[in-house]
Design an enzyme around this catalytic site. Structure first.
Site, short mmCIF file in Angstrom:
data_model
loop_
_atom_site.label_atom_id
_atom_site.label_comp_id
_atom_site.label_asym_id
_atom_site.label_seq_id
_atom_site.Cartn_x
_atom_site.Cartn_y
_atom_site.Cartn_z
N ASP A 47 0.93 -1.18 -0.03
CA ASP A 47 0.22 0.20 -0.18
C ASP A 47 0.88 1.44 -0.08
OD1 ASP A 47 -2.66 -1.49 0.66
OD2 ASP A 47 -1.08 -2.21 2.28
N GLU A 103 1.69 -6.56 -5.39
CA GLU A 103 1.13 -5.75 -6.45
C GLU A 103 2.44 -5.06 -7.03
OE1 GLU A 103 -2.21 -3.74 -5.84
OE2 GLU A 103 -1.82 -1.90 -7.39
O1 TRH Z 1 4.56 -6.21 0.45
P1 TRH Z 1 3.54 -6.79 -0.37
O2 TRH Z 1 3.11 -7.94 -0.08
O3 TRH Z 1 2.36 -5.69 -0.30
C1 TRH Z 1 1.02 -6.00 -0.68
C2 TRH Z 1 0.58 -5.68 0.77
O4 TRH Z 1 0.06 -6.83 1.09
C3 TRH Z 1 -1.02 -5.06 0.47
O5 TRH Z 1 -1.89 -5.08 1.53
C4 TRH Z 1 -1.57 -5.82 -0.87
O6 TRH Z 1 -2.83 -4.95 -0.79
C5 TRH Z 1 -0.97 -5.88 -2.05
O7 TRH Z 1 0.26 -6.54 -1.40
C6 TRH Z 1 -1.50 -6.63 -2.92
O8 TRH Z 1 4.10 -6.47 -1.88
P2 TRH Z 1 4.34 -5.54 -2.95
O9 TRH Z 1 3.22 -4.89 -3.35
O10 TRH Z 1 5.23 -5.81 -4.00
O11 TRH Z 1 5.22 -4.21 -2.00
C7 TRH Z 1 6.26 -4.29 -1.55
C8 TRH Z 1 6.92 -2.93 -1.71
O12 TRH Z 1 8.01 -2.98 -0.88
C9 TRH Z 1 7.25 -2.50 -3.21
O13 TRH Z 1 7.01 -1.25 -3.35
C10 TRH Z 1 8.81 -2.79 -3.20
C11 TRH Z 1 9.12 -2.40 -1.66
N1 TRH Z 1 10.57 -3.15 -1.56
C12 TRH Z 1 11.75 -2.39 -1.23
O14 TRH Z 1 11.60 -0.93 -1.54
N2 TRH Z 1 12.70 -2.83 -0.44
C13 TRH Z 1 12.95 -4.30 -0.27
O15 TRH Z 1 13.84 -4.62 0.01
C14 TRH Z 1 11.67 -5.05 -0.56
C15 TRH Z 1 11.58 -6.35 -0.46
C16 TRH Z 1 10.33 -4.45 -1.03
#
Ligand code: TRH
Length: 390
Positions: A27, A289
């Site tokens: 999010d 996402e």
């Molecule tokens: O973390 P996610 O699983 O996030 C979400 C949430 O669960 C949310 O509630 C749900 O609605 C959505 O999934 C579908 O995975 P996502 O979306 O890939 O988000 C991870 C974020 O973290 C992304 O912006 C990349 C960032 N990130 C970093 O910046 N550095 C890191 O080391 C990692 C592992 C991720």
């Protein structure tokens, strides 16, 4: 540099973006990327968020105001009359993922005697930014109005804005120049340097990034990588992925120093570094996402761990994405196992396609990426949409 606007360059706007962190990082990850992208295009953004802690590593400096054009504010401030009294009225309100703007905030705007906003408008263009899906309903629902029937903003209209993979949708976040910038990591030396800077001593092993929840098939995959002759280095993201791998290893036993599978646990990376990581690897496991979208831009073979929903609604969403990807049968099957749509019938049938079908997996991702590059990105579309509604 002059800030004067010509008739063809619309005036920069002031955006209020609202974000509630449900769980994990997606999010905030999406709301931050949108905020930063708007600011880079000359707009000003106030990001109201209930838990901004992940920005410390996702966007270092953001909480200290080091990103020109973006101000991060605590959600509670949007409820306080004293902090609202002098707030410059925004041109646009974005509710991230159905989070609802506090009635106090809406009332302050609806009942205020504020002068019109900086662009002469009395009420903001109000948008609900939705979750990403490749399902068919997205094109039907994108941009639909939703009249506000009650509360202080009764009589106004909100609009649904759906990200998506086709022209009839709002598109995907893609900062100008992103894909060209990522292409620099095609150079083996640049990649080696980047990996060394991040504590990875890469000796040409097959490189895999792992960002996932707790996939049931993880044990089998680790076991097979550890048993096959070719060498694999797994770069595991901080948090749940690290915990999942460590839990698996308590069952499988520790890896010997000369095991063909070597594991590096990464610290939390900034979003920029995370994007670079995906570009460095030969295979990317992503989830949720935002990381899925970034893996598409990286153009490497990808496996998506979809965010699970109680009623298994995510199965249809997963299949819709695999349809958009025109995933070859082996990639569909791998996703079904990785996401628990079906369970492994026997050990030994998970990793065996990886080397064989990787070219087909890569082509699917690159074809989708190339199609998407023909479309406007989400921020461009959002700005155009807002301009039309004003
Ligand atoms: O973390 P996610 O699983 O996030 C979400 C949430 O669960 C949310 O509630 C749900 O609605 C959505 O999934 C579908 O995975 P996502 O979306 O890939 O988000 C991870 C974020 O973290 C992304 O912006 C990349 C960032 N990130 C970093 O910046 N550095 C890191 O080391 C990692 C592992 C991720």
């Amino acid at each position: 540099m002059s800030t004067a606007q010509t008739p063809s360059t619309p005036a920069p706007l002031l955006w209020d973006i609202f974000c509630r962190v449900i769980d994990n990082f997606g999010d905030l990850g999406v709301c931050w990327r949108l905020s930063a992208d708007l600011a880079r295009r000359g707009h000003r953004v106030r990001l109201w968020v209930d838990d901004a802690s992940a920005l410390q590593w996702m966007a270092p400096g953001a909480l200290q105001g080091a990103w020109p054009g973006v101000q991060v504010l605590r959600w509670e401030q949007s409820l306080l009359p004293q902090s609202l009294a002098h707030l410059v009225p925004a041109d646009v309100w974005i509710e991230g993922f159905g989070c609802e703007i506090a009635p106090e905030f809406i009332a302050a705007r609806a009942h205020s005697t504020w002068a019109p906003g900086p662009n002469g408008l009395n009420f903001p263009v109000w948008i609900n930014l939705e979750y990403l899906s490749a399902e068919a309903y997205v094109e039907r629902a994108h941009a639909l109005p939703s009249p506000v029937m009650q509360g202080p903003a009764k009589g106004h209209t909100k609009y649904f804005f759906y990200p998506g993979f086709t022209r009839g949708t709002g598109g995907l976040l893609r900062e100008p120049g992103l894909v060209a910038a990522l292409q620099r990591w095609d150079d083996a030396d640049a990649k080696r340097r980047w990996l060394a800077e991040h504590g990875v001593d890469w000796t040409d092993e097959f490189l895999v990034a792992l960002f996932c929840y707790e996939p049931l098939a993880l044990n089998a995959l680790l076991q097979q990588w550890a048993a096959q002759p070719s060498r694999t280095r797994l770069l595991v993201s901080a948090g749940r992925a690290t915990q999942a791998v460590q839990t698996a290893l308590t069952t499988l036993g520790p890896l010997s120093p000369d095991s063909p599978l070597q594991i590096t646990y990464l610290p939390p990376l900034s979003q920029t570094e995370f994007d670079q990581l995906l570009r460095c690897c030969d295979l990317n496991f992503v989830r949720g996402e935002d990381s899925l979208v970034r893996a598409i831009w990286a153009g490497k073979p990808l496996v998506w761990h979809i965010y699970p929903q109680d009623d298994d609604a995510h199965h249809a969403k997963l299949m819709a994405f695999l349809g958009a990807l025109q995933a070859p049968p082996s990639l569909v099957q791998f996703h079904r196992l990785w996401n628990g749509v079906e369970t492994l019938a026997s050990e030994g049938n998970l990793a065996e396609w990886l080397p064989a079908d990787l070219d087909a997996w890569r082509s699917a991702v690159q074809n989708l990426r190339d199609q998407l590059l023909q479309m406007d990105d989400l921020t461009t579309q959002l700005i155009e949409f807002v301009q039309k509604k004003r």
